[in-house]
Design a protein around this motif. Structure first.
Motif, short mmCIF file in Angstrom:
data_model
loop_
_atom_site.label_atom_id
_atom_site.label_comp_id
_atom_site.label_asym_id
_atom_site.label_seq_id
_atom_site.Cartn_x
_atom_site.Cartn_y
_atom_site.Cartn_z
N MET A 1 0.85 -1.18 0.00
CA MET A 1 0.00 0.00 0.00
C MET A 1 0.89 1.25 0.00
N THR A 2 0.35 2.29 -0.55
CA THR A 2 1.08 3.55 -0.68
C THR A 2 0.25 4.66 -0.07
N ARG A 3 0.91 5.58 0.60
CA ARG A 3 0.21 6.72 1.21
C ARG A 3 0.20 7.91 0.24
N TYR A 4 -0.93 8.58 0.21
CA TYR A 4 -1.11 9.76 -0.62
C TYR A 4 -1.63 10.91 0.21
N LEU A 5 -1.14 12.09 -0.08
CA LEU A 5 -1.63 13.33 0.52
C LEU A 5 -2.66 13.91 -0.43
N ILE A 6 -3.85 14.14 0.08
CA ILE A 6 -4.91 14.81 -0.66
C ILE A 6 -5.13 16.13 0.06
N SER A 7 -4.97 17.25 -0.66
CA SER A 7 -5.06 18.54 0.03
C SER A 7 -5.76 19.58 -0.83
N PHE A 8 -6.18 20.65 -0.15
CA PHE A 8 -6.76 21.78 -0.87
C PHE A 8 -6.20 23.06 -0.29
N ASN A 9 -6.26 24.12 -1.08
CA ASN A 9 -5.68 25.39 -0.68
C ASN A 9 -6.57 26.15 0.29
N ASP A 10 -5.93 26.92 1.15
CA ASP A 10 -6.62 27.82 2.05
C ASP A 10 -7.50 28.75 1.22
N GLY A 11 -8.73 28.90 1.61
CA GLY A 11 -9.65 29.78 0.90
C GLY A 11 -10.44 29.09 -0.19
N ALA A 12 -10.12 27.82 -0.47
CA ALA A 12 -10.80 27.10 -1.55
C ALA A 12 -12.28 26.87 -1.28
N MET A 13 -12.67 26.93 -0.01
CA MET A 13 -14.07 26.71 0.34
C MET A 13 -14.80 28.01 0.67
N ASP A 14 -14.15 29.14 0.43
CA ASP A 14 -14.75 30.43 0.77
C ASP A 14 -16.02 30.74 -0.02
N HIS A 15 -16.19 30.08 -1.16
CA HIS A 15 -17.37 30.33 -1.99
C HIS A 15 -18.65 29.70 -1.42
N ILE A 16 -18.51 28.86 -0.42
CA ILE A 16 -19.66 28.15 0.15
C ILE A 16 -20.38 29.07 1.13
N PRO A 17 -21.68 29.31 0.90
CA PRO A 17 -22.44 30.16 1.84
C PRO A 17 -22.45 29.55 3.24
N ALA A 18 -22.40 30.40 4.24
CA ALA A 18 -22.34 29.96 5.64
C ALA A 18 -23.47 29.00 5.99
N GLU A 19 -24.64 29.23 5.46
CA GLU A 19 -25.78 28.36 5.81
C GLU A 19 -25.64 26.95 5.21
N GLU A 20 -24.73 26.77 4.25
CA GLU A 20 -24.53 25.45 3.65
C GLU A 20 -23.38 24.66 4.31
N ILE A 21 -22.63 25.30 5.17
CA ILE A 21 -21.48 24.64 5.80
C ILE A 21 -21.89 23.40 6.60
N ILE A 94 -13.82 13.50 -2.01
CA ILE A 94 -13.57 14.63 -1.11
C ILE A 94 -13.86 15.95 -1.82
N ALA A 95 -13.43 16.06 -3.08
CA ALA A 95 -13.68 17.28 -3.85
C ALA A 95 -15.18 17.56 -3.97
N ALA A 96 -15.95 16.52 -4.20
CA ALA A 96 -17.39 16.69 -4.33
C ALA A 96 -18.02 17.18 -3.03
N THR A 97 -17.60 16.61 -1.90
CA THR A 97 -18.22 17.01 -0.63
C THR A 97 -17.70 18.35 -0.12
N CYS A 98 -16.42 18.64 -0.35
CA CYS A 98 -15.84 19.92 0.08
C CYS A 98 -16.11 21.04 -0.92
N ARG A 99 -16.58 20.64 -2.09
CA ARG A 99 -16.89 21.60 -3.16
C ARG A 99 -15.68 22.41 -3.60
N CYS A 100 -14.52 21.74 -3.61
CA CYS A 100 -13.30 22.40 -4.09
C CYS A 100 -12.32 21.35 -4.61
N ALA A 101 -11.48 21.78 -5.51
CA ALA A 101 -10.48 20.90 -6.12
C ALA A 101 -9.50 20.38 -5.07
N GLN A 102 -8.98 19.20 -5.32
CA GLN A 102 -8.04 18.55 -4.41
C GLN A 102 -6.75 18.24 -5.17
#
Length: 124
Positions: A1-21, A94-102
């Motif tokens: 097995m191999t380990r992978y880092l899946i990450s997103f940039n700071d601010g990538a989720m800023d487009h999500i309205p607060a009521e949807e968080i 993860i991208a689909a649920t976080c609504r941002c690229a990974q």
């Protein structure tokens, strides 16, 4: 097995309205539970928005990140999977649920550290 880092940039989720968080959080936790159940989850977290500190090799501490840094990590997940394709599939969920690229990057193997961790777990 191999380990992978899946990450997103700071601010990538800023487009999500607060009521949807809460819905985003619930969907993301469902993917986390799926990864735990599949036995591939190693670690994951979001990072606080704060200025980082840079510790140089001589121990000197300065504020960071460096001015030329355009992007910093906002959150990360580590999965332990059989292939890059499997890591990409988890990143897509993860991208689909976080609504941002990974970003997906393979972690270098470190058998010595892995052995130390197994020994530490054994002693507990």
């Amino acid at each position: 097995m191999t380990r992978y880092l899946i990450s997103f940039n700071d601010g990538a989720m800023d487009h999500i309205p607060a009521e949807e968080i809460p819905d985003v959080s619930k969907a993301t936790h469902a993917v986390v539970q799926e990864a735990v159940n599949a036995g591939v989850w190693v670690f994951g977290t979001g990072l606080e928005r704060q200025q980082a500190s840079i510790v140089a090799t001589d121990g000197m501490v300065t504020d960071g990140p460096y001015p030329e840094t355009k992007e910093v990590i906002g959150g990360l997940v580590v999965v332990d999977v059989a292939s890059r394709e499997e890591a990409l599939a988890w990143a897509a969920k993860i991208a689909a649920t976080c609504r941002c690229a990974q970003e997906v990057r393979e972690l270098l193997p470190d058998p010595e550290t892995d052995a130390m961790l197994r020994e530490a777990d054994r002693r507990r």
